[in-house]
Motif scaffolding. Structure first.
Motif, PDB file in Angstrom:
ATOM      1  N   SER A 177     -20.655 -11.813 -39.493  1.00 20.37           N
ATOM      2  CA  SER A 177     -19.222 -12.028 -39.795  1.00 20.37           C
ATOM      3  C   SER A 177     -18.576 -10.823 -40.452  1.00 20.37           C
ATOM      4  O   SER A 177     -17.335 -10.685 -40.421  1.00 20.37           O
ATOM      5  CB  SER A 177     -19.079 -13.253 -40.702  1.00 20.37           C
ATOM      6  OG  SER A 177     -19.797 -13.060 -41.927  1.00 20.37           O
ATOM      7  N   ASN A 178     -19.338  -9.932 -41.061  1.00 27.48           N
ATOM      8  CA  ASN A 178     -18.759  -8.767 -41.739  1.00 27.48           C
ATOM      9  C   ASN A 178     -18.854  -7.495 -40.896  1.00 27.48           C
ATOM     10  O   ASN A 178     -18.524  -6.405 -41.386  1.00 27.48           O
ATOM     11  CB  ASN A 178     -19.436  -8.521 -43.094  1.00 27.48           C
ATOM     12  CG  ASN A 178     -19.134  -9.600 -44.109  1.00 27.48           C
ATOM     13  OD1 ASN A 178     -18.138 -10.329 -43.970  1.00 27.48           O
ATOM     14  ND2 ASN A 178     -19.972  -9.720 -45.131  1.00 27.48           N
ATOM     15  N   ASP A 179     -19.294  -7.602 -39.632  1.00 29.91           N
ATOM     16  CA  ASP A 179     -19.496  -6.396 -38.828  1.00 29.91           C
ATOM     17  C   ASP A 179     -18.156  -5.730 -38.452  1.00 29.91           C
ATOM     18  O   ASP A 179     -17.969  -4.531 -38.681  1.00 29.91           O
ATOM     19  CB  ASP A 179     -20.279  -6.725 -37.545  1.00 29.91           C
ATOM     20  CG  ASP A 179     -21.735  -7.079 -37.833  1.00 29.91           C
ATOM     21  OD1 ASP A 179     -22.206  -6.777 -38.947  1.00 29.91           O
ATOM     22  OD2 ASP A 179     -22.395  -7.671 -36.951  1.00 29.91           O
ATOM     23  N   CYS A 180     -17.249  -6.467 -37.865  1.00 26.30           N
ATOM     24  CA  CYS A 180     -16.028  -5.881 -37.321  1.00 26.30           C
ATOM     25  C   CYS A 180     -14.783  -6.174 -38.174  1.00 26.30           C
ATOM     26  O   CYS A 180     -13.834  -5.388 -38.159  1.00 26.30           O
ATOM     27  CB  CYS A 180     -15.795  -6.394 -35.892  1.00 26.30           C
ATOM     28  SG  CYS A 180     -17.097  -5.930 -34.719  1.00 26.30           S
ATOM     29  N   PHE A 181     -14.799  -7.290 -38.893  1.00 26.76           N
ATOM     30  CA  PHE A 181     -13.607  -7.644 -39.668  1.00 26.76           C
ATOM     31  C   PHE A 181     -13.991  -8.050 -41.094  1.00 26.76           C
ATOM     32  O   PHE A 181     -13.851  -9.224 -41.496  1.00 26.76           O
ATOM     33  CB  PHE A 181     -12.843  -8.799 -38.990  1.00 26.76           C
ATOM     34  CG  PHE A 181     -12.492  -8.528 -37.551  1.00 26.76           C
ATOM     35  CD1 PHE A 181     -11.426  -7.711 -37.245  1.00 26.76           C
ATOM     36  CD2 PHE A 181     -13.242  -9.081 -36.521  1.00 26.76           C
ATOM     37  CE1 PHE A 181     -11.078  -7.462 -35.916  1.00 26.76           C
ATOM     38  CE2 PHE A 181     -12.887  -8.836 -35.204  1.00 26.76           C
ATOM     39  CZ  PHE A 181     -11.820  -8.019 -34.886  1.00 26.76           C
ATOM     40  N   PRO A 182     -14.507  -7.118 -41.853  1.00 26.35           N
ATOM     41  CA  PRO A 182     -14.877  -7.450 -43.231  1.00 26.35           C
ATOM     42  C   PRO A 182     -13.642  -7.779 -44.062  1.00 26.35           C
ATOM     43  O   PRO A 182     -12.564  -7.225 -43.843  1.00 26.35           O
ATOM     44  CB  PRO A 182     -15.568  -6.179 -43.725  1.00 26.35           C
ATOM     45  CG  PRO A 182     -15.023  -5.080 -42.870  1.00 26.35           C
ATOM     46  CD  PRO A 182     -14.721  -5.693 -41.538  1.00 26.35           C
ATOM     47  N   GLU A 183     -13.805  -8.683 -44.992  1.00 23.92           N
ATOM     48  CA  GLU A 183     -12.706  -9.072 -45.881  1.00 23.92           C
ATOM     49  C   GLU A 183     -13.108  -8.775 -47.319  1.00 23.92           C
ATOM     50  O   GLU A 183     -14.282  -8.736 -47.662  1.00 23.92           O
ATOM     51  CB  GLU A 183     -12.385 -10.558 -45.725  1.00 23.92           C
ATOM     52  CG  GLU A 183     -11.893 -10.947 -44.334  1.00 23.92           C
ATOM     53  CD  GLU A 183     -11.534 -12.423 -44.251  1.00 23.92           C
ATOM     54  OE1 GLU A 183     -11.596 -13.116 -45.298  1.00 23.92           O
ATOM     55  OE2 GLU A 183     -11.209 -12.893 -43.143  1.00 23.92           O
ATOM     56  N   THR A 202     -14.172 -18.479 -38.455  1.00 18.91           N
ATOM     57  CA  THR A 202     -14.122 -18.655 -37.008  1.00 18.91           C
ATOM     58  C   THR A 202     -14.781 -17.458 -36.323  1.00 18.91           C
ATOM     59  O   THR A 202     -14.449 -16.300 -36.620  1.00 18.91           O
ATOM     60  CB  THR A 202     -12.663 -18.795 -36.523  1.00 18.91           C
ATOM     61  OG1 THR A 202     -12.060 -19.932 -37.146  1.00 18.91           O
ATOM     62  CG2 THR A 202     -12.616 -18.970 -35.006  1.00 18.91           C
ATOM     63  N   TRP A 203     -15.675 -17.749 -35.397  1.00 16.60           N
ATOM     64  CA  TRP A 203     -16.381 -16.689 -34.644  1.00 16.60           C
ATOM     65  C   TRP A 203     -15.662 -16.453 -33.331  1.00 16.60           C
ATOM     66  O   TRP A 203     -15.252 -17.388 -32.631  1.00 16.60           O
ATOM     67  CB  TRP A 203     -17.830 -17.109 -34.420  1.00 16.60           C
ATOM     68  CG  TRP A 203     -18.629 -16.197 -33.525  1.00 16.60           C
ATOM     69  CD1 TRP A 203     -18.627 -14.838 -33.552  1.00 16.60           C
ATOM     70  CD2 TRP A 203     -19.533 -16.577 -32.479  1.00 16.60           C
ATOM     71  NE1 TRP A 203     -19.474 -14.322 -32.609  1.00 16.60           N
ATOM     72  CE2 TRP A 203     -20.066 -15.381 -31.926  1.00 16.60           C
ATOM     73  CE3 TRP A 203     -19.958 -17.798 -31.962  1.00 16.60           C
ATOM     74  CZ2 TRP A 203     -20.988 -15.373 -30.882  1.00 16.60           C
ATOM     75  CZ3 TRP A 203     -20.886 -17.790 -30.931  1.00 16.60           C
ATOM     76  CH2 TRP A 203     -21.397 -16.593 -30.388  1.00 16.60           C
ATOM     77  N   GLY A 204     -15.514 -15.197 -32.968  1.00 17.41           N
ATOM     78  CA  GLY A 204     -14.819 -14.846 -31.735  1.00 17.41           C
ATOM     79  C   GLY A 204     -15.658 -15.044 -30.489  1.00 17.41           C
ATOM     80  O   GLY A 204     -15.156 -14.869 -29.370  1.00 17.41           O
ATOM     81  N   GLY A 205     -16.933 -15.359 -30.592  1.00 16.24           N
ATOM     82  CA  GLY A 205     -17.758 -15.622 -29.409  1.00 16.24           C
ATOM     83  C   GLY A 205     -18.419 -14.413 -28.811  1.00 16.24           C
ATOM     84  O   GLY A 205     -19.040 -14.508 -27.743  1.00 16.24           O
ATOM     85  N   LEU A 206     -18.340 -13.231 -29.478  1.00 17.53           N
ATOM     86  CA  LEU A 206     -18.922 -12.007 -28.948  1.00 17.53           C
ATOM     87  C   LEU A 206     -20.000 -11.480 -29.897  1.00 17.53           C
ATOM     88  O   LEU A 206     -20.005 -11.772 -31.093  1.00 17.53           O
ATOM     89  CB  LEU A 206     -17.848 -10.935 -28.755  1.00 17.53           C
ATOM     90  CG  LEU A 206     -16.708 -11.282 -27.799  1.00 17.53           C
ATOM     91  CD1 LEU A 206     -15.677 -10.152 -27.780  1.00 17.53           C
ATOM     92  CD2 LEU A 206     -17.237 -11.564 -26.401  1.00 17.53           C
ATOM     93  N   THR A 207     -20.880 -10.670 -29.319  1.00 21.31           N
ATOM     94  CA  THR A 207     -21.921 -10.043 -30.144  1.00 21.31           C
ATOM     95  C   THR A 207     -21.306  -8.933 -30.981  1.00 21.31           C
ATOM     96  O   THR A 207     -20.184  -8.471 -30.710  1.00 21.31           O
ATOM     97  CB  THR A 207     -23.029  -9.451 -29.256  1.00 21.31           C
ATOM     98  OG1 THR A 207     -22.452  -8.426 -28.425  1.00 21.31           O
ATOM     99  CG2 THR A 207     -23.667 -10.527 -28.384  1.00 21.31           C
ATOM    100  N   SER A 208     -22.045  -8.467 -32.006  1.00 21.76           N
ATOM    101  CA  SER A 208     -21.578  -7.355 -32.837  1.00 21.76           C
ATOM    102  C   SER A 208     -22.760  -6.746 -33.568  1.00 21.76           C
ATOM    103  O   SER A 208     -23.847  -7.343 -33.663  1.00 21.76           O
ATOM    104  CB  SER A 208     -20.523  -7.830 -33.848  1.00 21.76           C
ATOM    105  OG  SER A 208     -21.119  -8.721 -34.788  1.00 21.76           O
ATOM    106  N   GLU A 209     -22.535  -5.532 -34.085  1.00 23.28           N
ATOM    107  CA  GLU A 209     -23.503  -4.820 -34.905  1.00 23.28           C
ATOM    108  C   GLU A 209     -22.801  -4.315 -36.151  1.00 23.28           C
ATOM    109  O   GLU A 209     -21.555  -4.239 -36.175  1.00 23.28           O
ATOM    110  CB  GLU A 209     -24.119  -3.650 -34.131  1.00 23.28           C
ATOM    111  CG  GLU A 209     -25.009  -4.070 -32.962  1.00 23.28           C
ATOM    112  CD  GLU A 209     -25.654  -2.876 -32.283  1.00 23.28           C
ATOM    113  OE1 GLU A 209     -25.416  -1.740 -32.761  1.00 23.28           O
ATOM    114  OE2 GLU A 209     -26.379  -3.067 -31.294  1.00 23.28           O
ATOM    115  N   PRO A 210     -23.549  -3.991 -37.221  1.00 18.92           N
ATOM    116  CA  PRO A 210     -22.897  -3.468 -38.425  1.00 18.92           C
ATOM    117  C   PRO A 210     -21.987  -2.278 -38.084  1.00 18.92           C
ATOM    118  O   PRO A 210     -22.315  -1.430 -37.249  1.00 18.92           O
ATOM    119  CB  PRO A 210     -24.083  -3.042 -39.298  1.00 18.92           C
ATOM    120  CG  PRO A 210     -25.210  -3.927 -38.869  1.00 18.92           C
ATOM    121  CD  PRO A 210     -25.016  -4.132 -37.403  1.00 18.92           C
TER     122      PRO A 210
END
Length: 243
Positions: A177-183, A202-210
């Motif tokens: 959850s903090n990979d692309c849109f950290p708050e 809410t999860w956008g449904g896509l993979t991500s990396e740090p």
């Protein structure tokens, strides 16, 4: 040569029956009775010896056989039974082992000081999620923080300390959850005993990396787990199926 005439014979018989001498007649009678008894004893002993000589061999055999039979029948000569020689194990006292030291109970987590910080042992953390979600969908997850102690305590709940991870069945990291849109936020709260705080995500449904440096794709259908974190506190895994 027998005496002629009857007078001498009668005199001899009378002399035996009525002994005459310088001693009293009773003395002569006792002597004659003693001689007679000795004569009878000698005659009786001789007869017994003859009978013994005639029956000695058979009698000895019979006596030996009888003695052997008696010895064989005598239960006192039989070898003692095994249970009489070796005592039964049930009758042998078994030493009771000394009780070992009692296991020390695990120390209960120390309760926080009322109004003090809520340590990791004083809070519960879990991720709530639907059991399944469509591939490419946007499901909502909830990070739940609960004060499990018996006193009010303070916990920092900043957004930068919160994170939810998605892992595949092999334990590989798929999304964070903090990979692309950290708050970021400043959120310090006093939690009452048993109080829970819920943070929806809410999860956008896509993979991500740090740092969100890699291309984001749709994960394949299958079994996954969600794992939450609040600073140093980590939750148990929550299963989710993507299909």
């Amino acid at each position: 040569m027998p005496p002629q005439g009857g007078a001498p014979w009668r005199t001899t018989v009378l002399g035996v029956l009525h002994p005459v001498g310088p001693l009293p007649a009773a003395v002569y009678w006792r002597r004659r009775l003693l001689v007679l008894a000795l004569l009878l004893a000698v005659l009786g002993g001789g007869g017994w010896l003859v009978v013994a000589a005639l029956t000695g061999s058979d009698g000895g055999t019979a006596t030996s056989a009888a003695a052997a039979t008696t010895d064989a029948a005598d239960p006192s000569d039989e070898p003692p039974a095994l249970e009489q020689v070796v005592p039964s194990l049930a009758s042998v006292p078994t030493p009771t082992p000394a009780p070992g030291p009692a296991a020390e109970p695990e120390p209960a987590p120390a309760s926080p000081t009322p109004g003090g910080p809520c340590g990791d042992d004083a809070i519960g953390l879990e991720v709530r999620a639907p059991g399944s979600a469509p591939v490419g969908g946007k499901p909502t997850f909830e990070l739940v923080v609960t004060n499990t102690s018996s006193v009010p305590c303070v916990r920092v709940l900043d957004a930068g300390l919160q994170e939810v991870l998605l892992l595949d069945a092999a334990g590989n990291r798929v999304w964070g959850s903090n990979d692309c849109f950290p708050e970021t936020s400043s959120d310090t709260r006093t939690l009452a005993p048993g109080e829970s705080v819920v943070f929806p995500l809410t999860w956008g449904g896509l993979t991500s990396e740090p740092s969100c440096a890699a291309e984001r794709t749709t994960p394949a259908p299958g079994q996954y787990v969600l794992r939450g974190r609040l600073d140093t506190k980590t939750s148990a895994d929550t299963a989710i199926t993507l299909g």
